[in-house]
Design a protein around this motif. Structure first.
Motif, mmCIF file in Angstrom:
data_model
loop_
_atom_site.group_PDB
_atom_site.id
_atom_site.type_symbol
_atom_site.label_atom_id
_atom_site.label_comp_id
_atom_site.label_asym_id
_atom_site.label_seq_id
_atom_site.Cartn_x
_atom_site.Cartn_y
_atom_site.Cartn_z
ATOM 1 N N VAL A 61 0.865 -1.188 0.000
ATOM 2 C CA VAL A 61 0.000 0.000 0.000
ATOM 3 C C VAL A 61 0.897 1.232 0.000
ATOM 4 O O VAL A 61 1.835 1.326 0.802
ATOM 5 N N GLN A 62 0.617 2.165 -0.911
ATOM 6 C CA GLN A 62 1.354 3.429 -0.946
ATOM 7 C C GLN A 62 0.387 4.586 -0.873
ATOM 8 O O GLN A 62 -0.610 4.623 -1.599
ATOM 9 N N VAL A 63 0.679 5.511 0.013
ATOM 10 C CA VAL A 63 -0.111 6.731 0.174
ATOM 11 C C VAL A 63 0.848 7.909 0.075
ATOM 12 O O VAL A 63 1.853 7.964 0.797
ATOM 13 N N MET A 64 0.548 8.852 -0.824
ATOM 14 C CA MET A 64 1.422 9.999 -1.014
ATOM 15 C C MET A 64 0.698 11.299 -0.685
ATOM 16 O O MET A 64 -0.515 11.402 -0.888
ATOM 17 N N ASN A 65 1.450 12.237 -0.183
ATOM 18 C CA ASN A 65 0.967 13.606 -0.018
ATOM 19 C C ASN A 65 1.996 14.504 -0.671
ATOM 20 O O ASN A 65 3.088 14.721 -0.133
ATOM 21 N N ASP A 66 1.673 14.965 -1.875
ATOM 22 C CA ASP A 66 2.645 15.727 -2.660
ATOM 23 C C ASP A 66 2.035 17.065 -3.078
ATOM 24 O O ASP A 66 1.346 17.156 -4.098
ATOM 25 N N PRO A 67 2.259 18.116 -2.310
ATOM 26 C CA PRO A 67 1.680 19.432 -2.625
ATOM 27 C C PRO A 67 2.229 20.041 -3.907
ATOM 28 O O PRO A 67 1.679 21.017 -4.414
ATOM 29 N N THR A 68 3.326 19.461 -4.450
ATOM 30 C CA THR A 68 3.924 20.041 -5.657
ATOM 31 C C THR A 68 3.133 19.690 -6.909
ATOM 32 O O THR A 68 3.339 20.300 -7.963
ATOM 33 N N LEU A 69 2.242 18.701 -6.814
ATOM 34 C CA LEU A 69 1.445 18.305 -7.966
ATOM 35 C C LEU A 69 0.184 19.163 -8.053
ATOM 36 O O LEU A 69 -0.316 19.688 -7.068
ATOM 37 N N ASP A 70 -0.334 19.273 -9.248
ATOM 38 C CA ASP A 70 -1.482 20.144 -9.483
ATOM 39 C C ASP A 70 -2.777 19.586 -8.902
ATOM 40 O O ASP A 70 -3.662 20.333 -8.501
ATOM 41 N N HIS A 71 -2.897 18.264 -8.896
ATOM 42 C CA HIS A 71 -4.153 17.655 -8.478
ATOM 43 C C HIS A 71 -4.276 17.674 -6.955
ATOM 44 O O HIS A 71 -3.422 17.143 -6.239
#
Length: 264
Positions: A61-71
């Motif tokens: 399981v992978q969960v990401m939090n990436d504010p650099t992406l547009d979505h």
């Protein structure tokens, strides 16, 4: 260490029960920059119904939090932190422990614990029987890859150079003691390489992509010198060639216990 609330939220929101979740990456290695992302690693337990049924379950399981992406859906935990949570089902993780995989040992023994359980402590105890001389191959390969990455970059970055030294020194420490230590500052207390503390300080006070400035040829000689030491330590270590049968049976028993516990 005080963890950002987003890390705790990500763990609490995990779709499966967790055996443990710990911090890996630059924070574990002792040289995070102020803008470094957070790497969370751990073990989850698939419900017995999913394991026994035809539909299967998520062994990773992978969960990401990436504010650099547009979505916006890529930043469910806000825009002020970048994190990456990856967990493996207990069966997959235990099988990785039985191979020459240094990553899982580092994750298991990380002192930066976000979530734990009694079984986490038991697994740490069993891990001692999983360490073999062949784990040196993991660290030899990893350090060589990091050096190649560092050498070919233009401009060169400090991070892969530190990763090179971190991996080769972790391998040396493991071969000599049988224990996993991933923090470069702690490793350097034994290695006593006079230049490392300054490199670590530059990375901690700089950016994740902090540029490297220095004598590349000097560091190349140091890397090959330490690599030769690791090769020698692999050949002379007291560590066994294979995982003990007792450890294999104990890991299997623990996995069965975890599955049956889910049924209760």
């Amino acid at each position: 260490m005080t963890f950002p609330p987003a890390l705790l939220e990500a763990v609490q929101d995990h779709p499966y029960p967790l055996l443990f979740a710990t911090i890996s990456g630059a924070h574990l290695y002792g040289f995070p920059s102020p803008d470094s992302d957070w790497d969370l690693r751990g073990v989850h337990i698939l419900p017995a119904r999913e394991v026994l049924g035809l539909m299967g379950g998520q062994d990773t399981v992978q969960v990401m939090n990436d504010p650099t992406l547009d979505h916006m859906q890529m930043a469910p935990y806000g825009t002020d932190i970048e994190l990456d949570l990856v967990t493996h089902d207990a069966d997959k993780f235990f099988r990785l422990m039985l191979k020459r995989n240094g990553y899982v040992l580092e994750q298991l023994h990380s002192p930066l614990v976000v979530h734990t359980s009694p079984e986490h402590a038991e697994l740490r105890h069993l891990a001692a029987g999983c360490v073999t001389r062949h784990h040196a191959h993991h660290y030899l390969g990893f350090s060589a890859n990091q050096w190649r990455l560092f050498a070919k970059e233009s401009p060169q970055r400090l991070k892969p150079l530190l990763y090179t030294f971190r991996t080769v020194l972790t391998g040396l420490y493991l071969m000599r003691t049988g224990e996993t230590q991933a923090n470069l500052s702690v490793l350097n207390e034994e290695a006593r390489l006079p230049y490392l503390d300054e490199l670590i300080a530059r990375k901690r006070g700089g950016a994740e992509k902090e540029p490297f400035t220095g004598d590349v040829a000097f560091y190349e000689r140091e890397v090959w010198r330490l690599t030769a030491q690791l090769e020698d330590a692999r050949d002379t270590t007291h560590l066994p060639d294979e995982v003990t049968p007792e450890t294999k049976h104990a890991l299997s028993d623990l996995l069965v216990t975890l599955r049956l516990k889910d049924l209760s």
